[in-house]
Design an enzyme around this catalytic site. Structure first.
Site, short mmCIF file in Angstrom:
data_model
loop_
_atom_site.label_atom_id
_atom_site.label_comp_id
_atom_site.label_asym_id
_atom_site.label_seq_id
_atom_site.Cartn_x
_atom_site.Cartn_y
_atom_site.Cartn_z
N ASP A 209 0.70 -1.44 -0.11
CA ASP A 209 0.03 0.01 0.02
C ASP A 209 0.78 1.14 0.06
OD1 ASP A 209 -2.88 1.07 0.61
OD2 ASP A 209 -1.38 1.92 2.29
N GLU A 251 1.07 -0.88 -5.17
CA GLU A 251 0.22 0.43 -5.42
C GLU A 251 0.83 1.58 -5.45
OE1 GLU A 251 -3.37 3.13 -3.53
OE2 GLU A 251 -1.53 2.41 -2.22
C1 NOJ Z 1 -4.21 3.51 0.04
C2 NOJ Z 1 -5.41 2.76 0.05
O1 NOJ Z 1 -5.83 2.29 -0.91
C3 NOJ Z 1 -6.50 3.82 0.66
O2 NOJ Z 1 -7.63 3.23 0.83
C4 NOJ Z 1 -5.79 4.58 2.09
O3 NOJ Z 1 -6.79 5.60 2.41
C5 NOJ Z 1 -4.53 5.21 1.81
N1 NOJ Z 1 -3.62 4.11 1.19
C6 NOJ Z 1 -3.99 5.67 3.05
O4 NOJ Z 1 -3.83 4.35 4.04
#
Ligand code: NOJ
Ligand code: CA
Length: 507
Positions: A209, A251
């Site tokens: 993430d 991501e």
């Molecule tokens: C990326 C995640 O996809 C999102 O949902 C989240 O709010 C942010 N990271 C921050 O944690």
């Protein structure tokens, strides 16, 4: 006869050909009548995923969390949030999925933790103690002026004041999510420990993430820095050495050139979500011109051996427009955001079906792209039945409402009043009973994709048709054609209706 080029591996890893499905634990199935989806509920729905043809489940965070960012604010990486179940439930979920031939990947949010995490509590109280350097502390809230604010609906700065430590801490997301300090070697060790813990439990991989944001440096900012890429190489080395079958997927919502950096020479992540192509598809549909899609794919060269794109249309976040040029953003707002309540940060928090006005032709066109573009497809739960949204809900909850299994008050999701409202209007049961439903269409595409492994593995070769609305490309022995326009087009080998598409065997 082989269609692969010599550069590509002849033995694709499982993820390269897999079909992925993202299900939010709290939104999928409630098993204990508290209105909140949970792990036992999810276990009871695995047969549905197997019926659909899913190879891998992506489970967003289920860890202990105050849930101020839907679980991406982790308070303990080693505990299951009690709302979702127990560690034993998680172990059972992994085993039950594996028994059905379904792998499980989950999120590793390692850029930040919740401010409730014990590390942060120790860090703020004892600056010279063992956790003192775990976070990015400073006295100057103007430091790193190059670093943009991502959650610009709620945050004005990337720094927040901590009255306990009497210093500012850095946060790329909500102010309750302090960024971990990757200049602290102990933080690296903590991350490796977390990876080992979950992979030993049978987790098949991690979505990394917010991975571009690990390091910050004066003068250059805090996105996709060499130090961050180097840390990813270390994570990959660990995975290769100890869990060689596991997947890491990035991501990385970045411009095309930086997006490519996350693959490295095949020594960083195995997969990267294709953030550049996603908004281009919606823009093409809005304008009736395929030019932008060709352009984006031109900027994404062929991947190193063993790498794959993660292709997606929607996910649990807003349809992000952070990286598109301002003029495209305006086109997107005009086409897809008639009600400003759907805006979330710079993007649009809406689901696939309502975005395309519920038009079946457009839905099928977008699913055809999802399944034929280079990459492995990720389906967002509920999109396979064209589920609706509720734009009156806060944050990005518009697109996170309970899965609709049946008609009726609890939608088969819960027998209690659900934590988040059910949108309704369609259901899995209704669509299973109807041969020509979207659900059967998506299931059929999954089966077709499996019958044509070249859709997963063959190089992407753009084909010019001379018709601006048409996006055509070859994948191995298949010619895939998509008409973004509202006019029918005659391409010679095939005629496409408005928003029509076809996969045509050539050779
Ligand atoms: C990326 C995640 O996809 C999102 O949902 C989240 O709010 C942010 N990271 C921050 O944690
Ligand atoms: Ca429950």
């Amino acid at each position: 006869m082989s269609t692969s080029t010599p550069k590509r591996s002849q033995t694709p890893k499982w993820y390269a050909t897999a079909v992925f499905y993202q299900a939010l634990v709290h939104a999928f199935q409630d098993s204990n009548a508290d209105g909140i989806g949970d792990l036992r509920g999810l276990i009871s729905r695995l047969d549905y995923l197997a019926w659909l043809g899913i190879d891998c489940l992506w489970l967003p965070p289920f860890y202990l969390s105050p849930m101020r960012d839907d679980g991406y604010d982790i308070a303990d990486y080693y505990a299951v949030d009690p709302r979702y179940g127990t560690m034993a439930d998680m172990e059972e979920l992994i085993a039950a999925a594996h028994a059905r031939g379904i792998r499980v990947v989950t999120d590793l949010a390692l850029n930040h933790t919740s401010d409730q995490h014990a590390w942060f509590q120790a860090s703020r109280r004892d600056p010279s103690g063992p956790y003192g350097d775990y976070y990015v502390w400073g006295d100057d809230p103007q430091r790193y002026p190059e670093i943009r604010v991502i959650f610009n609906d709620t945050e004005e700065s990337n720094w927040a004041w901590d009255p306990v430590r009497q210093q500012y801490y850095f946060h790329r997301f909500y102010s309750h999510q302090p960024d971990l300090n990757y200049d602290c070697p102990s933080v690296h060790r903590e991350v490796f420990k977390i990876i080992r813990f979950w992979m030993r439990k049978g987790i098949d991989g991690f979505r990394l993430d917010a991975i571009p944001y690990l390091y910050e440096r004066d003068g250059v900012g805090g996105e996709s820095l060499p130090e961050t890429l180097h840390f990813i190489e270390q994570v990959r080395a660990l995975v290769d050495a100890e869990f060689p079958d596991a997947l890491i997927i990035a991501e990385a919502n970045q411009p095309p050139a930086q997006t490519m950096e996350f693959f490295g020479a095949g020594n960083r992540v195995h997969m990267v979500f294709n953030f550049p192509v996603m908004p281009a598809l919606f823009a093409a549909l809005a304008t009736g011109s395929a030019a932008g899609v060709y352009d984006v794919l031109d900027k994404l060269p062929e991947l190193p051996a063993g790498c794959q794109w993660g292709t997606f249309l929607r996910n649990h976040d807003e349809l992000t427009l952070e990286m598109v040029p301002p003029e495209v953003r305006e086109v997107m707002y005009a086409a897809y955001m008639p009600d400003p309540r759907a805006k979330a940060n710079d993007g649009i928090a809406r689901r696939l079906a309502p975005l395309v006005g519920g038009d079946c032709r457009k839905l099928e066109l977008m699913f055809s792209l999802l399944f034929s573009l280079p990459g492995a497809p990720f389906i967002y739960y509920g999109d396979e039945i064209g589920m609706g949204e509720d734009i009156t809900l806060p944050d990005r909850h518009a697109v996170r409402t309970p899965m609709q299994w049946e008609e009726g008050p609890g939608a088969g999701f819960s027998t209690a009043a659900p934590q988040w409202p059910i949108v309704g209007g369609t259901s899995v049961a209704a669509q299973r009973a109807e041969e020509d439903s979207l659900l059967h269409f998506v299931r059929g595409l999954i089966a077709q994709r499996k019958a044509h492994p070249e859709l997963a593995l063959a190089p992407y070769e753009p084909v010019e048709t001379g018709v601006d609305a048409v996006f055509a490309f070859q994948r191995g022995s298949l010619l895939c054609v998509h008409n973004f326009g509202a006019e029918a087009v005659d391409l010679g080998p095939v005629e496409l209706g408005p928003f029509g598409w076809a996969w045509i065997p050539v050779e």
